[in-house]
Design a protein around this motif. Structure first.
Motif, mmCIF file in Angstrom:
data_model
loop_
_atom_site.group_PDB
_atom_site.id
_atom_site.type_symbol
_atom_site.label_atom_id
_atom_site.label_comp_id
_atom_site.label_asym_id
_atom_site.label_seq_id
_atom_site.Cartn_x
_atom_site.Cartn_y
_atom_site.Cartn_z
ATOM 1 N N CYS A 196 -18.666 -29.941 15.558
ATOM 2 C CA CYS A 196 -18.879 -28.939 14.544
ATOM 3 C C CYS A 196 -18.849 -29.636 13.245
ATOM 4 N N SER A 197 -18.325 -29.426 13.378
ATOM 5 C CA SER A 197 -18.378 -29.838 11.983
ATOM 6 C C SER A 197 -17.722 -31.184 11.765
ATOM 7 N N GLY A 198 -18.009 -31.837 10.636
ATOM 8 C CA GLY A 198 -17.378 -33.090 10.261
ATOM 9 C C GLY A 198 -16.825 -32.989 8.864
ATOM 10 N N SER A 199 -16.251 -31.863 8.549
ATOM 11 C CA SER A 199 -15.757 -31.627 7.200
ATOM 12 C C SER A 199 -14.537 -32.476 6.917
ATOM 13 N N LYS A 200 -14.305 -32.697 5.642
ATOM 14 C CA LYS A 200 -13.154 -33.503 5.243
ATOM 15 C C LYS A 200 -11.863 -32.777 5.545
ATOM 16 N N ALA A 201 -11.835 -31.486 5.304
ATOM 17 C CA ALA A 201 -10.618 -30.713 5.539
ATOM 18 C C ALA A 201 -10.727 -29.969 6.847
ATOM 19 N N ASP A 228 -11.595 -39.530 12.433
ATOM 20 C CA ASP A 228 -12.965 -39.769 12.874
ATOM 21 C C ASP A 228 -13.098 -40.994 13.770
ATOM 22 N N ALA A 229 -12.051 -41.803 13.864
ATOM 23 C CA ALA A 229 -12.138 -43.039 14.639
ATOM 24 C C ALA A 229 -11.934 -42.807 16.127
ATOM 25 N N VAL A 230 -11.568 -41.580 16.491
ATOM 26 C CA VAL A 230 -11.296 -41.252 17.898
ATOM 27 C C VAL A 230 -12.465 -40.453 18.457
ATOM 28 N N ASN A 231 -12.871 -40.785 19.663
ATOM 29 C CA ASN A 231 -13.869 -39.986 20.371
ATOM 30 C C ASN A 231 -13.158 -39.237 21.484
ATOM 31 N N ALA A 232 -12.522 -38.137 21.123
ATOM 32 C CA ALA A 232 -11.738 -37.364 22.093
ATOM 33 C C ALA A 232 -12.665 -36.663 23.074
ATOM 34 N N ARG A 242 -2.468 -26.539 15.287
ATOM 35 C CA ARG A 242 -3.701 -26.279 16.020
ATOM 36 C C ARG A 242 -4.561 -27.534 15.994
ATOM 37 N N LEU A 243 -4.949 -28.008 17.160
ATOM 38 C CA LEU A 243 -5.733 -29.235 17.269
ATOM 39 C C LEU A 243 -7.018 -28.961 18.041
ATOM 40 N N TRP A 244 -8.087 -29.622 17.634
ATOM 41 C CA TRP A 244 -9.354 -29.465 18.334
ATOM 42 C C TRP A 244 -10.228 -30.686 18.057
ATOM 43 N N ARG A 245 -11.243 -30.838 18.904
ATOM 44 C CA ARG A 245 -12.238 -31.892 18.695
ATOM 45 C C ARG A 245 -13.523 -31.247 18.198
ATOM 46 N N ASP A 246 -14.243 -31.954 17.333
ATOM 47 C CA ASP A 246 -15.539 -31.440 16.928
ATOM 48 C C ASP A 246 -16.602 -32.013 17.862
ATOM 49 N N GLU A 247 -17.854 -31.704 17.610
ATOM 50 C CA GLU A 247 -18.896 -32.102 18.556
ATOM 51 C C GLU A 247 -19.121 -33.609 18.593
ATOM 52 N N LYS A 248 -18.602 -34.346 17.599
ATOM 53 C CA LYS A 248 -18.707 -35.798 17.609
ATOM 54 C C LYS A 248 -17.474 -36.464 18.198
ATOM 55 N N GLY A 249 -16.473 -35.674 18.582
ATOM 56 C CA GLY A 249 -15.272 -36.219 19.188
ATOM 57 C C GLY A 249 -14.128 -36.454 18.236
ATOM 58 N N ALA A 250 -14.337 -36.259 16.926
ATOM 59 C CA ALA A 250 -13.253 -36.437 15.967
ATOM 60 C C ALA A 250 -12.159 -35.405 16.219
ATOM 61 N N VAL A 251 -10.917 -35.800 16.010
ATOM 62 C CA VAL A 251 -9.780 -34.905 16.224
ATOM 63 C C VAL A 251 -9.379 -34.290 14.889
ATOM 64 N N HIS A 252 -9.260 -32.971 14.855
ATOM 65 C CA HIS A 252 -8.843 -32.236 13.671
ATOM 66 C C HIS A 252 -7.510 -31.536 13.955
ATOM 67 N N ALA A 253 -6.752 -31.292 12.891
ATOM 68 C CA ALA A 253 -5.482 -30.586 13.048
ATOM 69 C C ALA A 253 -5.179 -29.783 11.795
ATOM 70 N N VAL A 254 -4.535 -28.649 11.981
ATOM 71 C CA VAL A 254 -4.028 -27.853 10.870
ATOM 72 C C VAL A 254 -2.712 -27.226 11.306
#
Length: 450
Positions: A23-28, A40-44, A426-438
């Protein structure tokens, strides 16, 4: 025995599921009022698990090998990585995540299946310190669906490809075996005192046990809760709802018998296994929340015809909102839900879609309406080295404008009904595999993937 879980791989047959059951590759990663990060260095390729301030995922390297990767939960910094492998897991189950267990005093253990070069078998269950990755103990495995946290312990299915299959419960600090359960099983719920497992067999059973001793508390044949003729090959999913456990068993057509297996949604009391309610002959739709949080279903009649869509109250099984089959627009749509799941959207990629209020069932204007749906419906299988084909990454959600069918810039986090929450994160991966958290919650809640 074949065990396929659509819950773990909705992207595998997503176009068919959406047309059929639905999804997205937003900074936040989220808004500026909550701690957020992105790596962004992880391909989850798996779900994330959390323990002792560490988030862990199974990731894939550029050469197709798997790793267990640990990230600092407060900021997303990579702490360590170790080789990982698939040893007996079935493609329909998706790539297994590590098991993360708190051991007290801010400490934790991460357990994952690692490759070994020597010995009778080619894999081992290895437990390491959550923050340092330092090895604590290892246990050789022949075939396994992967480890899971069960209360304060680690549960792992062993010898799943052999007649000697069993579930083993281990002390995370030492690897010592506490108790065993014959056959293939999966943890569906646990707390500090009890664990509920789905025991997979021709006639599957839900069973509750004392998590320390294995002493049986109750057991319930799934066919008693649903109806005779259950076949787990179609998939299953469970989610907790307060003092209850809500389960979903998907339909499966046996090619030899040309007959659809029993399917539907049901609820049982965690205290004694008593059935609370049953909604037979309904399929779960994707994307949607956990069965224990926000089950959205679609009925199928005896002639195989699909009805409308309904959202159920997980506490009572009652319909809290629905639209009729006549309201479902043609073909070529994907399902899309807003963050509060108050509306059901039919997304038309590149064109105007439609939406309905799930409470009243009335059409809703699509102008200005946003909905979360899968980023893609035709994903590519993972090019895993040394593993069977047919494994897919955990699916990613993207936000769309229902009026235009176009994807919106990825500036916000997917909704809680999709991500769930672990210790407030809350953690999730975007479509490129980057790991996001909030970090925008205070406890834990189930998401689409449990």
């Amino acid at each position: 025995m074949p065990v396929i879980r659509p819950l773990a791989k909705p992207a595998l047959t997503l176009a068919g599921i959406l047309a059929m059951a639905g999804c997205s590759g937003s900074k936040a990663a989220g808004d500026e009022t909550h701690p957020t990060w992105r790596n962004d260095a992880v391909n989850a390729v798996s779900r994330a698990t959390v323990a002792a301030g560490v988030a862990t995922v199974t990731s894939m390297s550029a050469d197709g090998t798997l790793e267990t990767t640990a990230l600092d939960l407060s900021g997303g910094k990579k702490l360590w990585a170790r080789p990982a492998t698939i040893a007996g897991r079935l493609p329909g189950m998706g790539v297994q995540p590590p098991a993360a267990v708190e051991t007290g005093a801010g400490q934790g253990v991460i357990a994952a299946v690692e490759p070994v070069e020597r010995g009778r078998w080619s894999a081992a269950l290895t437990a390491v310190d959550a923050r340092t990755g330092q090895r604590k103990w290892s246990r050789p495995v022949h075939s396994t669906f992967g480890p899971q946290r069960c209360g304060p312990y680690i549960c792992v299915s062993e010898n799943t490809a052999l007649a000697s299959a069993r579930m083993v419960v281990l002390d995370p600090r030492t690897g010592r075996t506490l108790w065993k359960l014959p056959g293939i099983a999966e943890v569906e719920w646990s707390d500090a005192a009890r664990v509920v497992m789905l025991r997979m067999a021709k006639h599957p059973v839900l069973s509750s046990h004392d998590v320390t001793t294995g002493k049986p508390v109750w057991q319930l044949p799934v066919e008693q809760a649903l109806s005779p003729g259950v076949d787990l090959s179609g998939g299953w999913a469970f989610g907790a709802s307060g003092a209850d456990l809500v389960g979903y068993v998907a339909p499966y057509t046996n090619p030899g018998k040309n007959r659809v297996s029993s399917f539907g949604v049901f609820s049982v009391r965690l205290s004694d296994g008593r059935v609370n309610w049953l909604r037979p002959s309904v399929v779960r739709v994707y994307p949607s929340g956990s069965p224990g949080l926000a089950p959205v279903v679609r009925p199928i009649d005896q002639q195989g015809q699909y009805g409308g869509f309904a959202r159920l109250d997980p506490g009572t099984g009652r319909v809290t909102g629905q639209i009729t089959a006549e309201q479902v627009p043609g073909t070529g749509w994907w399902l899309a839900f807003p963050g509060d799941m108050a509306r059901l959207g039919f997304l038309k990629p590149g064109g105007a879609g439609s939406a309905f209020d799930l409470v009243s069932g009335r059409p809703a204007p699509v102008q200005g309406q946003r909905g979360w749906s899968f980023c893609v419906t035709d994903p590519k299988p993972l090019p895993l080295r040394g593993a069977g084909r047919g494994f897919y990454s955990t699916a990613a959600l993207c936000e769309f404008d229902l009026a235009t069918g176009k994807r919106l810039p990825g500036t916000s986090a997917p909704p809680p009904w999709f991500t769930g929450s672990q210790n407030g994160w809350r953690l999730w991966r975007d479509e490129k595999g980057a790991v996001h958290a909030v970090q925008d919650a205070t406890g834990s809640a189930p998401g689409m993937y449990g």
